[in-house]
Design a protein around this motif. Structure first.
Motif, PDB file in Angstrom:
ATOM      1  N   GLN A  61      92.757 -43.047  59.772  1.00 48.07           N
ATOM      2  CA  GLN A  61      92.046 -43.268  58.505  1.00 48.07           C
ATOM      3  C   GLN A  61      92.958 -43.948  57.485  1.00 48.07           C
ATOM      4  OE1 GLN A  61      88.835 -42.836  57.912  1.00 48.07           O
ATOM      5  NE2 GLN A  61      89.060 -43.580  55.828  1.00 48.07           N
ATOM      6  N   VAL A  62      94.225 -43.597  57.486  1.00 56.26           N
ATOM      7  CA  VAL A  62      95.192 -44.225  56.575  1.00 56.26           C
ATOM      8  C   VAL A  62      95.319 -45.713  56.906  1.00 56.26           C
ATOM      9  CG1 VAL A  62      97.611 -44.252  55.843  1.00 56.26           C
ATOM     10  CG2 VAL A  62      96.447 -42.076  56.234  1.00 56.26           C
ATOM     11  N   LEU A  63      95.353 -46.030  58.186  1.00 54.75           N
ATOM     12  CA  LEU A  63      95.438 -47.427  58.629  1.00 54.75           C
ATOM     13  C   LEU A  63      94.205 -48.207  58.181  1.00 54.75           C
ATOM     14  CD1 LEU A  63      96.754 -49.710  60.224  1.00 54.75           C
ATOM     15  CD2 LEU A  63      95.743 -48.723  62.303  1.00 54.75           C
TER      16      LEU A  63
ATOM     17  N   GLU B  13      92.195 -47.524  55.670  1.00 53.78           N
ATOM     18  CA  GLU B  13      92.218 -47.672  54.212  1.00 53.78           C
ATOM     19  C   GLU B  13      93.233 -48.725  53.772  1.00 53.78           C
ATOM     20  OE1 GLU B  13      92.902 -43.694  52.834  1.00 53.78           O
ATOM     21  OE2 GLU B  13      90.887 -43.041  53.452  1.00 53.78           O
ATOM     22  N   ALA B  14      94.382 -48.761  54.439  1.00 49.90           N
ATOM     23  CA  ALA B  14      95.407 -49.759  54.098  1.00 49.90           C
ATOM     24  C   ALA B  14      94.899 -51.170  54.358  1.00 49.90           C
ATOM     25  CB  ALA B  14      96.678 -49.491  54.892  1.00 49.90           C
ATOM     26  N   LEU B  15      94.201 -51.355  55.474  1.00 48.47           N
ATOM     27  CA  LEU B  15      93.662 -52.685  55.766  1.00 48.47           C
ATOM     28  C   LEU B  15      92.551 -53.058  54.796  1.00 48.47           C
ATOM     29  CD1 LEU B  15      93.714 -52.766  59.652  1.00 48.47           C
ATOM     30  CD2 LEU B  15      95.073 -54.106  58.078  1.00 48.47           C
TER      31      LEU B  15
ATOM     32  N   ASP C 264      92.470 -52.126  51.661  1.00 55.08           N
ATOM     33  CA  ASP C 264      93.194 -52.503  50.444  1.00 55.08           C
ATOM     34  C   ASP C 264      93.826 -53.883  50.568  1.00 55.08           C
ATOM     35  OD1 ASP C 264      92.524 -50.109  49.254  1.00 55.08           O
ATOM     36  OD2 ASP C 264      94.471 -49.161  49.630  1.00 55.08           O
ATOM     37  N   LEU C 265      94.221 -54.240  51.784  1.00 53.71           N
ATOM     38  CA  LEU C 265      94.813 -55.555  52.034  1.00 53.71           C
ATOM     39  C   LEU C 265      93.809 -56.661  51.740  1.00 53.71           C
ATOM     40  CD1 LEU C 265      97.330 -57.045  53.064  1.00 53.71           C
ATOM     41  CD2 LEU C 265      96.409 -56.792  55.363  1.00 53.71           C
ATOM     42  N   ASN C 266      92.559 -56.407  52.072  1.00 51.98           N
ATOM     43  CA  ASN C 266      91.460 -57.335  51.784  1.00 51.98           C
ATOM     44  C   ASN C 266      91.754 -58.752  52.284  1.00 51.98           C
ATOM     45  OD1 ASN C 266      88.911 -57.963  50.845  1.00 51.98           O
ATOM     46  ND2 ASN C 266      89.631 -58.503  48.807  1.00 51.98           N
TER      47      ASN C 266
END
Length: 75
Positions: A55-57, A59-61, A63-65
């Protein structure tokens, strides 16, 4: 994992009933990630459980957009 094996033994599971299987992937020296003409594709391979951090991965991607970065999940 070996830690799970220790936990099971602590819970009085007979060691003879526990079979630990090592990871099937071997580690290699890190290679620099390069984007191809099709972008960058990341791969997550593992059990889909909270401690693995998938889930962290995700969410990080998010945010990377970056539409050129793709993620494949196998679990």
């Amino acid at each position: 994992s070996s830690e799970m094996k220790k936990t099971l033994i602590a819970c009085r599971i007979k060691p003879s009933k526990i079979h630990h299987v090592e990871n099937f992937l071997t580690s290699r020296p890190k290679e620099r990630l390069k984007r191809s003409s099709q972008g960058l594709c990341l791969l997550f391979v593992g059990r889909l459980s909270p401690e693995k951090g998938c889930q962290v991965l995700i969410e990080a991607l998010a945010d990377l957009n970056d539409p050129e970065v793709k993620l494949q999940i196998l679990g």
